[in-house]
Design a protein around this motif. Structure first.
Motif, PDB file in Angstrom:
ATOM      1  N   TRP A   1     -38.784  39.785  70.453  1.00 62.37           N
ATOM      2  CA  TRP A   1     -40.067  39.300  69.724  1.00 62.37           C
ATOM      3  C   TRP A   1     -39.762  38.630  68.253  1.00 62.37           C
ATOM      4  N   LEU A   2     -38.956  39.384  67.749  1.00 59.81           N
ATOM      5  CA  LEU A   2     -38.457  39.166  66.396  1.00 59.81           C
ATOM      6  C   LEU A   2     -37.582  37.985  66.313  1.00 59.81           C
ATOM      7  N   ASP A   3     -36.795  37.701  67.411  1.00 63.58           N
ATOM      8  CA  ASP A   3     -36.116  36.609  67.436  1.00 63.58           C
ATOM      9  C   ASP A   3     -36.755  35.261  67.492  1.00 63.58           C
ATOM     10  N   VAL A   4     -37.917  35.512  68.304  1.00 65.17           N
ATOM     11  CA  VAL A   4     -38.565  34.253  68.429  1.00 65.17           C
ATOM     12  C   VAL A   4     -39.521  33.788  67.284  1.00 65.17           C
ATOM     13  N   ILE A   5     -39.710  34.795  66.280  1.00 70.18           N
ATOM     14  CA  ILE A   5     -40.541  34.361  65.338  1.00 70.18           C
ATOM     15  C   ILE A   5     -39.947  34.105  64.059  1.00 70.18           C
ATOM     16  N   ALA A   6     -38.330  34.259  64.012  1.00 68.01           N
ATOM     17  CA  ALA A   6     -37.609  34.147  62.701  1.00 68.01           C
ATOM     18  C   ALA A   6     -37.898  35.090  61.570  1.00 68.01           C
ATOM     19  N   PHE A   7     -38.138  36.519  62.202  1.00 64.59           N
ATOM     20  CA  PHE A   7     -38.521  37.454  61.215  1.00 64.59           C
ATOM     21  C   PHE A   7     -37.076  37.735  60.411  1.00 64.59           C
ATOM     22  N   GLY A   8     -37.266  37.756  59.079  1.00 65.08           N
ATOM     23  CA  GLY A   8     -36.414  38.094  58.027  1.00 65.08           C
ATOM     24  C   GLY A   8     -36.896  38.871  56.895  1.00 65.08           C
ATOM     25  N   GLU A   9     -35.846  39.540  56.363  1.00 65.61           N
ATOM     26  CA  GLU A   9     -36.387  40.289  55.139  1.00 65.61           C
ATOM     27  C   GLU A   9     -35.867  39.930  53.724  1.00 65.61           C
ATOM     28  N   THR A  10     -35.671  38.605  53.666  1.00 65.65           N
ATOM     29  CA  THR A  10     -35.523  38.008  52.604  1.00 65.65           C
ATOM     30  C   THR A  10     -35.996  36.696  52.651  1.00 65.65           C
TER      31      THR A  10
ATOM     32  N   GLY B   1     -34.889  33.538  52.061  1.00 67.50           N
ATOM     33  CA  GLY B   1     -34.121  32.440  52.203  1.00 67.50           C
ATOM     34  C   GLY B   1     -33.951  31.409  51.349  1.00 67.50           C
ATOM     35  N   PHE B   2     -33.503  30.220  51.490  1.00 67.99           N
ATOM     36  CA  PHE B   2     -32.941  29.343  50.573  1.00 67.99           C
ATOM     37  C   PHE B   2     -32.088  29.682  49.695  1.00 67.99           C
ATOM     38  N   GLU B   3     -31.720  29.105  48.599  1.00 69.85           N
ATOM     39  CA  GLU B   3     -30.812  29.351  47.748  1.00 69.85           C
ATOM     40  C   GLU B   3     -30.720  30.761  47.173  1.00 69.85           C
ATOM     41  N   VAL B   4     -31.969  31.209  46.571  1.00 66.98           N
ATOM     42  CA  VAL B   4     -31.656  32.600  46.099  1.00 66.98           C
ATOM     43  C   VAL B   4     -31.751  33.564  46.954  1.00 66.98           C
ATOM     44  N   ASN B   5     -32.436  33.437  48.109  1.00 67.84           N
ATOM     45  CA  ASN B   5     -32.627  34.509  49.068  1.00 67.84           C
ATOM     46  C   ASN B   5     -32.766  35.861  48.564  1.00 67.84           C
TER      47      ASN B   5
ATOM     48  N   TRP C   1     -25.890  54.507  60.525  1.00 64.39           N
ATOM     49  CA  TRP C   1     -25.792  54.696  61.730  1.00 64.39           C
ATOM     50  C   TRP C   1     -26.977  54.684  62.593  1.00 64.39           C
ATOM     51  N   ARG C   2     -28.020  53.824  62.001  1.00 62.77           N
ATOM     52  CA  ARG C   2     -29.270  53.891  62.856  1.00 62.77           C
ATOM     53  C   ARG C   2     -29.252  52.712  63.741  1.00 62.77           C
ATOM     54  N   ARG C   3     -30.244  52.522  64.877  1.00 65.96           N
ATOM     55  CA  ARG C   3     -30.015  51.507  65.578  1.00 65.96           C
ATOM     56  C   ARG C   3     -30.247  50.141  64.837  1.00 65.96           C
ATOM     57  N   MET C   4     -29.664  49.254  65.466  1.00 67.21           N
ATOM     58  CA  MET C   4     -29.336  47.761  64.495  1.00 67.21           C
ATOM     59  C   MET C   4     -30.916  47.184  64.316  1.00 67.21           C
ATOM     60  N   ILE C   5     -31.784  47.448  65.373  1.00 64.25           N
ATOM     61  CA  ILE C   5     -33.044  46.991  64.932  1.00 64.25           C
ATOM     62  C   ILE C   5     -33.543  47.452  63.676  1.00 64.25           C
ATOM     63  N   TYR C   6     -32.976  48.266  62.821  1.00 67.45           N
ATOM     64  CA  TYR C   6     -33.450  49.020  61.677  1.00 67.45           C
ATOM     65  C   TYR C   6     -32.669  48.401  60.409  1.00 67.45           C
ATOM     66  N   MET C   7     -31.612  47.693  60.931  1.00 67.40           N
ATOM     67  CA  MET C   7     -30.839  46.897  59.711  1.00 67.40           C
ATOM     68  C   MET C   7     -31.661  45.819  59.161  1.00 67.40           C
ATOM     69  N   THR C   8     -31.504  45.707  57.836  1.00 65.10           N
ATOM     70  CA  THR C   8     -32.374  44.863  57.043  1.00 65.10           C
ATOM     71  C   THR C   8     -31.932  43.353  57.449  1.00 65.10           C
ATOM     72  N   LYS C   9     -33.021  42.491  57.788  1.00 67.55           N
ATOM     73  CA  LYS C   9     -32.381  41.527  58.319  1.00 67.55           C
ATOM     74  C   LYS C   9     -32.539  40.314  57.166  1.00 67.55           C
ATOM     75  N   VAL C  10     -31.250  40.015  56.763  1.00 61.83           N
ATOM     76  CA  VAL C  10     -30.918  39.068  55.581  1.00 61.83           C
ATOM     77  C   VAL C  10     -30.991  37.709  56.203  1.00 61.83           C
ATOM     78  N   ARG C  11     -31.551  36.823  55.768  1.00 64.77           N
ATOM     79  CA  ARG C  11     -31.444  35.281  56.284  1.00 64.77           C
ATOM     80  C   ARG C  11     -29.988  34.607  55.977  1.00 64.77           C
ATOM     81  N   MET C  12     -29.685  33.727  56.774  1.00 67.19           N
ATOM     82  CA  MET C  12     -28.365  33.211  56.306  1.00 67.19           C
ATOM     83  C   MET C  12     -27.386  34.074  56.076  1.00 67.19           C
ATOM     84  N   ALA C  13     -27.307  35.148  56.473  1.00 69.69           N
ATOM     85  CA  ALA C  13     -26.145  36.164  56.071  1.00 69.69           C
ATOM     86  C   ALA C  13     -25.970  37.056  57.373  1.00 69.69           C
TER      87      ALA C  13
END
Length: 915
Positions: free
Chosen positions: A218-227, A229-233, A796-808
């Motif tokens: 579901w997070l893929d569908v909606i482009a969920f990110g924790e930054t 985005g754009f230049e400063v991100n 070493w947690r599941r990857m779902i808990y990796m902070t989702k950085v846009r464009m990186a």
């Protein structure tokens, strides 16, 4: 606008007595010669078409209608073929219309624009006549029967059922995204209970690992990110609660209508984090938006477009954003529909807001208790303040807190009037809270006690509103600002006359802002005869020292030490309570949008913010589902609730179809519709349309249970069949779209990484909370996301808990087609590249986990190499090695060490593919 040119007016007059203009023989040839190249069957510039009657009379994106029947002089068509403006005259190129042709068209319109039916060069397409918009029909057979019917058309049939070892691995990888343990596999194989498979399915669906797996889709569908985005991100440190909400919703099997409601209006049902859905996309920060009004309006349009787009794609499977500049060219979505949907979200802004406590009632009780304690502490400090107007010089005003004590007086109204501010009246004065104290020590100004605020004029925004002046909350974000530079008044009226003796006020009790501070003011109370009695003013205050102002004891220096100690004690208590009050009410923050009263939304000519047209009211897509058109003054929150209800109405055929198709896609690797976010006329046709309709009907019948639908799928013979190929199937359907076998496929990046941690014995199954980062820390204004050089247990947690950085992307697993959260990705590509092989074999992370995997083998199998290799195969492939495999691995271990064997097994197709 002058539409008729003098050069041909006389031609019109002279032709007025002629026979009526014939459309077929006189008008259509003119349109065909001069207009069809830009406004005909091949091209429709500006959304205008002249080869179809209904389209021509409707008009284009601009100047609709272009033909005002009976009024040629008011018709844009006549204006554009006669204007002397070379930039707008039509046709733009080629031969211009002659005076005779213009006269004919003019007379034809004035005569009523007669256009016989059935003579169009082309026929208009009914955009609603499409399989996806048809009513949902219930299943008339089993899931398998629909698949088998399609297979028979190609002389194919279902393959035999897969072996139990493959089935349990398939179930775990699809439902959990993890490998089963060797012990679980052997137990399942040995279980002869006819319901063993169903029991396994039920157990996997009930596990918390299930939600962690399916939330990612579901997070893929909606482009969920924790930054942002754009230049400063820059980071959004409080976006993660939305991720946790989605995990919880899947684990709880939240009915889909509730899932929709919570994401669009979670603030109405105690699910504040859920509205992170609306603001999941990237967003420009204030410094990245121009300061001129046009730039701000364009940025706001982009925000609203994202909100409409994400909602349309996720729930409807429609590309609603295609109607931003003109009516959708393929689907029944008008430009008016698009802007009416914008009006639904017109009050939503990107940003954070307090995340309400799970126990909301207790939270409110705690806050109310703190308000009472705060009032007592303020009243206690008030006694140290010299009475106003007594001739005693008092301390200067301060942005944080000011006390005004006066002789007790009975009144029902108090007014605070400002005549000058600390910034030489450049700005309007600001108060974050006005507190009025009775002689019993109660703050009777609180709105919660029935007090009402009024003012000479007030700003109205999300931060600054009149009701903030007595809501019991501190800080600039909960303040009142006058509409008068350097002046204005605010007034509090109590439910009944009360004996009062002082007030407390501040510009910003959180000490962040010091501008807009009232430095010249008077405080008055209403008398029974309607007059006003001044009880305090600023004339006996010392001169405001600017930013050097300090909160000082208001008594002379030679007071007794015990009095000084008592003042400091009272002040300390008050400061502590103010801090607690602020954090108590706001609590933790969540990036889930801020809500304000919506501004009007206007339809924009070709999507241009500088060309507003008519105002639109909040509404849904008019051609789909039940009609939904709301009042233009409907409160912001109710708009979002209404949209959620419209989406969940079974009369709307799209949401159920779209969600079921997503489930099918992630179970089989491909949806029944291969374009999961585009169910429109430009999307892919379904391979099994009747099956999709029937599954959607079953979804609704089941109470919109996602887990029910998943169980239905995995219990089917279609899903349980072997993935082995056969010549007939490959020849007739090489892509396995008709499902003559279970389609094998490589697992996603998350499953690869989590699986490596799992078999190495290092996977941390801690759920929820802030995520971990795979990037080195930095605090640059323009963020640089360099990969970490080393990883430890925190990562070493599941990857779902990796902070989702846009464009990186993660240095190792980003190459495995992970979405970068720049835009929604409802369907990941499955590429095969050299960088993938190099990353999996040589990265520091994989080498580290291979070493730890080897250590686990040595611990569990001792020093016996044969047993170590057997255990390694059991953990990675859930089977024993073949003799040749065991021999090769043993040779490799002796020559290069056991970690080399582990690294090879982590790179095998058997480990990386769904069987």
């Amino acid at each position: 606008m002058k539409l008729l040119s003098i050069t041909w007016v006389h031609l019109v007059a002279s032709a007025s007595l002629a026979a009526p203009v014939d459309f077929i023989h006189q008008v259509r040839p003119i349109l065909e010669q001069h207009c069809y190249s830009c406004h005909g069957p091949e091209k429709q510039k500006s959304g205008l078409r002249f080869d179809i009657k209904s389209e021509a009379l409707r008009g284009g994106d601009s100047h609709a209608p272009n033909i005002h029947i009976g009024k040629a002089a008011e018709s844009p068509l006549i204006h554009f073929i006669t204007t002397q403006d070379e930039d707008t005259r039509m046709p733009p190129k080629g031969e211009r219309l002659s005076a005779e042709e213009i006269a004919l068209l003019t007379r034809w319109i004035d005569e009523g624009a007669a256009w016989p039916d059935g003579v169009d060069v082309a026929q208009a397409v009914d955009k609603r006549d499409h399989w996806a918009f048809k009513p949902i029909q219930p299943l008339s057979g089993s899931l398998d029967s629909f698949v088998e019917t399609k297979l028979k058309e190609k002389q194919l049939s279902l393959s035999q059922e897969a072996d139990k070892r493959s089935l349990i691995r398939r179930l775990y990888l699809v439902l959990h995204g993890l490998q089963p343990t060797p012990e679980e596999v052997e137990s399942f194989i040995a279980d002869n209970d006819p319901k063993a498979y169903e029991n396994l399915v039920d157990r996997l669906l009930a596990s918390p690992r299930y939600g962690e797996r399916w939330a990612r889709h579901w997070l893929d569908v909606i482009a969920f990110g924790e930054t942002h985005g754009f230049e400063v991100n820059t980071p959004r440190p409080n976006a993660w609660p939305y991720r946790d909400y989605v995990i919880e919703a899947f684990n709880k099997d939240t009915p889909y209508p509730q899932f929709i409601l919570e994401q669009l209006a979670g603030d109405t049902v105690g699910k504040d984090a859920a509205t992170g859905f609306i603001v999941a996309n990237a967003a420009l920060l204030p410094g990245q938006i121009g300061k001129d009004e046009e730039s701000k309006a364009k940025a706001r349009q982009d925000e609203l477009n994202d909100m409409v787009s994400i909602t349309g794609g996720a729930f409807l499977g429609l590309t609603l954003h295609c109607a931003r500049c003109h009516d959708h060219k393929f689907d029944p979505v008008s430009q008016t529909d698009y802007y009416s949907l914008q009006a639904i979200f017109a009050g939503v802004r990107h940003g954070e807001r307090p995340l309400k406590s799970a126990d909301a009632q207790k939270h409110e009780e705690d806050h109310a208790t703190l308000l009472l304690r705060l009032a007592k502490a303020t009243h206690r400090l008030l006694k140290f303040e010299p009475p106003a107007l007594s001739g005693t010089q008092r301390t200067p005003v301060h942005p944080h807190r000011n006390l005004e004590r006066f002789a007790p007086v009975t009144t029902q109204k108090l007014r605070f009037t400002v005549s000058a501010t600390s910034d030489n009246n450049r700005y309007e004065p600001c108060l974050d809270e006005l507190e009025i104290y009775s002689t019993s020590g109660q703050n009777i100004a609180l709105a919660s006690l029935g007090a009402k605020a009024s003012a000479s004029g007030s700003w109205s925004s999300d931060r600054h509103r009149l009701e903030h002046v007595n809501d019991g909350l501190y800080g600039n974000s909960r303040s009142w600002i006058s509409k008068t530079k350097g002046g204005g008044w605010v007034q509090i009226e109590f439910p009944q006359a009360t004996l009062i003796e002082g007030i407390a006020w501040g510009r910003d009790r959180l000490d962040e802002f010091k501008d807009r501070l009232p430095v010249s003011y008077r405080i008055e109370v209403a008398q029974p005869d309607g007059s006003w009695l001044k009880v305090a003013d600023s004339t006996d205050r010392q001169t405001y020292p600017g930013s050097k102002a300090k909160l000082a004891m208001p008594q002379p220096e030679n007071v007794e030490a015990s009095v000084i100690a008592e003042w400091h004690d009272a002040r300390g208590e008050l400061n502590a309570l103010e801090t607690r009050l602020s954090s108590s009410k706001t609590g933790p923050m969540v990036y889930a949008g801020r809500f304000e009263q919506p501004s009007p939304i206007f339809k924009l000519n070709r999507g241009d913010v500088t060309q507003p047209k008519e105002e639109v009211v909040p509404a849904a897509v008019s051609a789909i589902g039940s009609p939904m058109k709301l009042a233009g003054d409907l409160p912001e929150q109710k708009r979002r609730v209404a949209l959620a209800q419209w989406l969940a109405d079974p009369a709307n055929p799209l949401p159920a179809r779209v969600l079921v198709n997503r489930l099918w896609q992630h179970h089989f690797g491909e949806g029944i519709v291969a374009t999961p976010n585009d169910f429109g006329r430009n999307g892919a046709m379904p391979t099994h349309p009747e099956l999709l309709s029937g599954l959607a009907a079953e979804f609704i019948r089941s109470g919109w249970s996602i887990k029910h639908m998943q169980k239905l799928i995995v219990m089917s013979r279609t899903w349980r069949q072997s993935s082995a190929p056969n010549e007939a199937g490959l020849a007739a359907d090489a892509q396995t779209r008709l499902l003559w076998r279970y389609p094998p496929r490589r697992v996603e990046a998350e499953v690869v990484r989590d699986g490596m941690l799992e078999v190495a014995g290092t996977l941390d199954l801690k759920m929820g909370g802030p995520g971990f980062s795979v990037f080195a820390p930095n605090s640059n204004y323009v963020r640089v996301y360099d990969p970490r050089a080393e990883f430890g247990p925190e990562e070493w947690r599941r990857m779902i808990y990796m902070t989702k950085v846009r464009m990186a992307q993660d240095a190792t697993f980003g190459s495995f087609d992970c979405p970068d959260a720049g835009q929604g990705q409802p369907k990941r590509p499955r590429s095969t590249t050299a960088i993938q092989a190099l990353s999996l074999f040589n990265s520091g992370f994989v080498n580290q986990q291979a070493e730890l995997f080897a250590q686990r083998l040595q611990k569990e199998a001792g020093n016996d190499l044969t047993r170590q290799i057997e255990r390694a195969f059991a953990l990675t492939a859930q089977r024993s090695p073949a003799p040749d495999e065991a021999q090769v691995c043993a040779t490799l271990a002796r020559e290069h060490g056991l970690p080399a064997v582990c690294r090879v097994l982590l790179n095998t197709n058997e480990f990386l593919f769904v069987p």
